[in-house]
Design a protein around this motif. Structure first.
Motif, PDB file in Angstrom:
ATOM      1  N   SER A 186     -21.958  13.358 -13.979  1.00 19.16           N
ATOM      2  CA  SER A 186     -20.951  12.535 -14.643  1.00 19.16           C
ATOM      3  C   SER A 186     -21.404  11.084 -14.599  1.00 19.16           C
ATOM      4  O   SER A 186     -22.580  10.787 -14.341  1.00 19.16           O
ATOM      5  CB  SER A 186     -19.611  12.683 -13.918  1.00 19.16           C
ATOM      6  OG  SER A 186     -19.716  12.155 -12.601  1.00 19.16           O
ATOM      7  N   SER A 187     -20.469  10.173 -14.842  1.00 20.59           N
ATOM      8  CA  SER A 187     -20.789   8.753 -14.739  1.00 20.59           C
ATOM      9  C   SER A 187     -21.260   8.389 -13.334  1.00 20.59           C
ATOM     10  O   SER A 187     -21.945   7.383 -13.146  1.00 20.59           O
ATOM     11  CB  SER A 187     -19.574   7.911 -15.129  1.00 20.59           C
ATOM     12  OG  SER A 187     -18.449   8.248 -14.341  1.00 20.59           O
TER      13      SER A 187
ATOM     14  N   SER B 194     -24.932   8.360 -13.399  1.00 22.91           N
ATOM     15  CA  SER B 194     -25.462   7.140 -14.026  1.00 22.91           C
ATOM     16  C   SER B 194     -25.495   5.987 -13.030  1.00 22.91           C
ATOM     17  O   SER B 194     -26.460   5.218 -12.977  1.00 22.91           O
ATOM     18  CB  SER B 194     -24.614   6.759 -15.245  1.00 22.91           C
ATOM     19  OG  SER B 194     -24.782   7.695 -16.281  1.00 22.91           O
TER      20      SER B 194
ATOM     21  N   TYR C 269     -29.166   7.703 -18.331  1.00 20.42           N
ATOM     22  CA  TYR C 269     -28.151   6.747 -17.891  1.00 20.42           C
ATOM     23  C   TYR C 269     -27.038   6.615 -18.929  1.00 20.42           C
ATOM     24  O   TYR C 269     -25.844   6.599 -18.590  1.00 20.42           O
ATOM     25  CB  TYR C 269     -28.806   5.394 -17.639  1.00 20.42           C
ATOM     26  CG  TYR C 269     -27.855   4.281 -17.275  1.00 20.42           C
ATOM     27  CD1 TYR C 269     -27.447   4.100 -15.961  1.00 20.42           C
ATOM     28  CD2 TYR C 269     -27.368   3.412 -18.250  1.00 20.42           C
ATOM     29  CE1 TYR C 269     -26.564   3.072 -15.620  1.00 20.42           C
ATOM     30  CE2 TYR C 269     -26.498   2.388 -17.921  1.00 20.42           C
ATOM     31  CZ  TYR C 269     -26.101   2.227 -16.609  1.00 20.42           C
ATOM     32  OH  TYR C 269     -25.224   1.220 -16.288  1.00 20.42           O
TER      33      TYR C 269
ATOM     34  N   PRO D 106     -22.848  10.422 -19.184  1.00 24.15           N
ATOM     35  CA  PRO D 106     -21.394  10.252 -19.257  1.00 24.15           C
ATOM     36  C   PRO D 106     -20.803  10.659 -20.603  1.00 24.15           C
ATOM     37  O   PRO D 106     -19.596  10.920 -20.685  1.00 24.15           O
ATOM     38  CB  PRO D 106     -21.203   8.738 -19.022  1.00 24.15           C
ATOM     39  CG  PRO D 106     -22.454   8.281 -18.363  1.00 24.15           C
ATOM     40  CD  PRO D 106     -23.532   9.141 -18.922  1.00 24.15           C
TER      41      PRO D 106
ATOM     42  N   ASP E 242     -19.532  14.246 -20.317  1.00 20.33           N
ATOM     43  CA  ASP E 242     -18.451  14.477 -19.367  1.00 20.33           C
ATOM     44  C   ASP E 242     -17.113  14.136 -20.008  1.00 20.33           C
ATOM     45  O   ASP E 242     -17.032  13.491 -21.043  1.00 20.33           O
ATOM     46  CB  ASP E 242     -18.694  13.614 -18.118  1.00 20.33           C
ATOM     47  CG  ASP E 242     -17.762  13.986 -16.981  1.00 20.33           C
ATOM     48  OD1 ASP E 242     -17.259  15.119 -16.975  1.00 20.33           O
ATOM     49  OD2 ASP E 242     -17.535  13.132 -16.117  1.00 20.33           O
TER      50      ASP E 242
ATOM     51  N   LYS F 152     -14.755   8.957 -17.263  1.00 18.44           N
ATOM     52  CA  LYS F 152     -15.497   8.094 -16.362  1.00 18.44           C
ATOM     53  C   LYS F 152     -14.645   7.811 -15.135  1.00 18.44           C
ATOM     54  O   LYS F 152     -13.414   7.805 -15.206  1.00 18.44           O
ATOM     55  CB  LYS F 152     -15.872   6.785 -17.056  1.00 18.44           C
ATOM     56  CG  LYS F 152     -17.006   6.933 -18.062  1.00 18.44           C
ATOM     57  CD  LYS F 152     -17.549   5.576 -18.454  1.00 18.44           C
ATOM     58  CE  LYS F 152     -18.830   5.756 -19.266  1.00 18.44           C
ATOM     59  NZ  LYS F 152     -19.454   4.458 -19.571  1.00 18.44           N
TER      60      LYS F 152
ATOM     61  N   VAL G 269     -13.255   1.230 -18.171  1.00 19.74           N
ATOM     62  CA  VAL G 269     -14.144   0.968 -19.299  1.00 19.74           C
ATOM     63  C   VAL G 269     -13.624  -0.247 -20.059  1.00 19.74           C
ATOM     64  O   VAL G 269     -12.538  -0.202 -20.647  1.00 19.74           O
ATOM     65  CB  VAL G 269     -14.233   2.184 -20.241  1.00 19.74           C
ATOM     66  CG1 VAL G 269     -15.043   1.840 -21.488  1.00 19.74           C
ATOM     67  CG2 VAL G 269     -14.854   3.364 -19.514  1.00 19.74           C
TER      68      VAL G 269
ATOM     69  N   GLU H  10     -18.721  -2.412 -20.120  1.00 14.23           N
ATOM     70  CA  GLU H  10     -19.308  -1.120 -20.465  1.00 14.23           C
ATOM     71  C   GLU H  10     -19.887  -1.147 -21.880  1.00 14.23           C
ATOM     72  O   GLU H  10     -20.930  -0.538 -22.142  1.00 14.23           O
ATOM     73  CB  GLU H  10     -18.269  -0.003 -20.341  1.00 14.23           C
ATOM     74  CG  GLU H  10     -18.000   0.432 -18.924  1.00 14.23           C
ATOM     75  CD  GLU H  10     -19.273   0.872 -18.224  1.00 14.23           C
ATOM     76  OE1 GLU H  10     -19.813   1.937 -18.575  1.00 14.23           O
ATOM     77  OE2 GLU H  10     -19.743   0.148 -17.336  1.00 14.23           O
TER      78      GLU H  10
ATOM     79  N   TYR I 168     -18.722   7.354 -24.922  1.00 12.02           N
ATOM     80  CA  TYR I 168     -19.132   6.457 -23.842  1.00 12.02           C
ATOM     81  C   TYR I 168     -18.037   5.448 -23.532  1.00 12.02           C
ATOM     82  O   TYR I 168     -17.809   5.076 -22.377  1.00 12.02           O
ATOM     83  CB  TYR I 168     -20.423   5.737 -24.235  1.00 12.02           C
ATOM     84  CG  TYR I 168     -21.062   4.951 -23.109  1.00 12.02           C
ATOM     85  CD1 TYR I 168     -22.014   5.541 -22.282  1.00 12.02           C
ATOM     86  CD2 TYR I 168     -20.718   3.626 -22.872  1.00 12.02           C
ATOM     87  CE1 TYR I 168     -22.607   4.838 -21.250  1.00 12.02           C
ATOM     88  CE2 TYR I 168     -21.298   2.905 -21.842  1.00 12.02           C
ATOM     89  CZ  TYR I 168     -22.237   3.520 -21.028  1.00 12.02           C
ATOM     90  OH  TYR I 168     -22.823   2.814 -19.995  1.00 12.02           O
TER      91      TYR I 168
ATOM     92  N   LYS J 140     -14.882   5.913 -24.014  1.00 13.34           N
ATOM     93  CA  LYS J 140     -13.624   6.641 -23.774  1.00 13.34           C
ATOM     94  C   LYS J 140     -12.628   6.461 -24.914  1.00 13.34           C
ATOM     95  O   LYS J 140     -11.422   6.301 -24.709  1.00 13.34           O
ATOM     96  CB  LYS J 140     -13.001   6.216 -22.446  1.00 13.34           C
ATOM     97  CG  LYS J 140     -13.776   6.685 -21.221  1.00 13.34           C
ATOM     98  CD  LYS J 140     -13.035   6.398 -19.941  1.00 13.34           C
ATOM     99  CE  LYS J 140     -11.762   7.213 -19.850  1.00 13.34           C
ATOM    100  NZ  LYS J 140     -11.086   7.043 -18.544  1.00 13.34           N
TER     101      LYS J 140
END
Length: 472
Positions: free
Chosen positions: A84-85, A88, A181, A185, A188, A191, A195, A199, A224, A226
């Motif tokens: 997940s994040s 990263s 990297y 995410p 997934d 996060k 965000v 981000e 990315y 969200k």
């Protein structure tokens, strides 16, 4: 969760220098959500593997957050087991120097493409294997994915969203880590941190050079960030790739007109477009691509020919596509003509499924604008992935440059050319490409032919071997 990175480039132990982690040591790192461990299950001359293992503390992850809602899901979830994040964050903190492309002991190695593979156990993928491949394959990765059942004991429960994923390609370690990297995410569901603008800036910084031309850029950016609409719109606006024009010297013609000035007296551009159009017609193609279409000169010629039912022009420059649209008078095309032609934004450095299934593709004066290390990516994008039956490719003949004043044998025809091939160099490259991908190739001179120097433009016509066999 476990990230495994391997290389087979000898001496493979150099991977330790690139990661700044000694293969003979077991190392641990404290992170805000648990611990990370780096170790090497193998390190021999012909293969080296480095593992990044995360031990996530799900209770510590939410302790002191002050949510007060008492939801059990905060403590019982897949965070300790699925990429997940958090992965990263671990990449940036544990492999930060490698992510930045720096290597004090082997600086030249950091910029060298290596045969690399990365395996993630396990990756939750919203969208399934189709989306997984749609994200990684345009970047040139070979993808292997094994989906895991919800429970081996109860097959009727069906498949889970979790995959063991391996991606492999020849690239720099920094580029591989950058892709992981950004993209992990994206698969997934959420996060673990807020965000915001930071981000978005990370996405744009790490996506520089590849994300803007990715076919799934919108979905990647949306996930990315969200699905925050304001950030998503800002990110897309800033992802527009525009090639910066070079400045001409005082008193000289504009840079993008330099070749026109050289070629106009012999009408070379008209001869080149005529030769390409004739080769496309002779192939019997009805659906054709103009890759690197620029301002649409070839597209205009193809649109006049009724043989071609579908014409797609692609270029990395948004501005060039806008000029092409104006020159083709899109707003005044009849409904039938407008249905035949389409312009798309994209790069020839990445796989693009929009290019698959066409009869023929033209690459007119394109390859010489690519950095030599990118030629292998171009080759795969066109000949391995798009794989049209016919490819018509033209490029300057460097030997002919001596006939032009102010060019000569040691100067390129255009300031943006990264290289120019002699006839032998071009034929060697083209024949190797044809052999690797199951094509035959023939060479056609374009323009006035000098007995010693050859033609000003050299053209290769690639034909799929199975197409030839079918017609014989």
């Amino acid at each position: 969760m476990l990230l495994t990175i391997s290389t087979t480039r000898r001496p493979a132990g150099d991977l330790g220098f690139l990661l700044h982690k000694h293969p003979g040591r077991f190392q641990s790192y404290d992170l805000s959500f648990g611990k990370a461990y780096v170790f090497y299950p193998e390190s021999v001359d012909d293969r080296c593997t480095a593992c990044l293992l995360l031990d996530v503390d799900p209770v510590g992850l939410v302790r002191g957050k002050g949510s007060g809602n008492g939801l059990l899901s905060q403590y019982v979830n897949d965070r300790p087991y699925a990429a997940s994040s958090l992965l990263s964050v671990a990449i940036s903190q544990v492999y930060g120097t490698a992510l930045q492309g720096r290597c004090k002991d082997r600086p030249e190695l950091a910029a060298t493409p290596l045969p690399l593979s990365a395996r993630i156990d396990v990756l939750p993928v919203r969208g399934g294997e189709r989306f997984l491949r749609a994200v990684f394959e345009p970047l040139g990765y070979a993808v292997e994915a094994t989906r895991h059942p919800l429970d081996d004991r109860f097959p009727a429960w069906g498949e889970s969203p979790y995959f063991s994923v391996t991606v492999a390609r020849e690239t720099t370690l920094a580029e591989l880590l950058t892709h992981l990297y950004v993209l992990v995410p994206v698969f997934d569901n959420a996060k673990h941190y807020y965000v915001g603008d930071d981000e978005m800036e990370k996405l744009l910084a790490k996506g520089a050079g590849w994300l803007a031309s990715h076919p799934e850029k919108e979905e990647i950016a949306r996930r990315y960030l969200k699905s925050q609409p304001s950030l998503f719109r800002q990110a897309l606006d800033r992802l527009v790739v525009e090639e910066q024009p070079l400045e001409a010297e005082a008193g000289e013609p504009a840079v993008d007109k330099v070749e026109d000035v050289l070629e106009k007296p012999m009408s070379l551009n008209e001869q080149r477009l005529g030769a390409v159009t004739s080769a496309l017609r002779a192939s019997g193609a009805r659906r054709v691509l103009d890759l690197g279409c620029g301002e649409g000169k070839l597209l205009r010629a193809l649109l006049k020919d009724r043989q071609f039912d579908e014409i797609v022009g692609m270029d990395v420059s948004i501005r060039s596509l806008e000029v092409a649209r104006e020159r083709l008078h899109f707003d005044r095309l009849s409904e039938r003509q407008a249905a035949r032609i389409k312009l798309i934004h994209g790069s020839l450095n990445y796989r693009d499924r929009r290019l698959e299934g066409f009869d023929a593709a033209a690459c007119v004066e394109v390859v010489e604008h690519l950095d030599p290390p990118r030629l292998s990516a171009f080759e795969r994008a066109v000949f391995e992935f798009a794989r049209p039956r016919t490819v018509v490719l033209t490029t300057p003949n460097r030997e002919y440059n001596v006939t032009w004043e102010n060019v000569g044998p040691d100067k390129l025809r255009h300031p943006d050319h990264r290289f120019e091939w002699t006839r032998t160099e071009f034929q060697t490259w083209a024949q190797a490409v044809a052999a690797r991908h199951g094509y035959s190739v023939r060479f056609v001179p374009v323009g006035p032919v000098d007995a010693m120097l050859g033609p000003p433009t050299q053209m290769a016509v690639f034909q799929k071997a199975e197409t030839l066999n079918a017609g014989s």
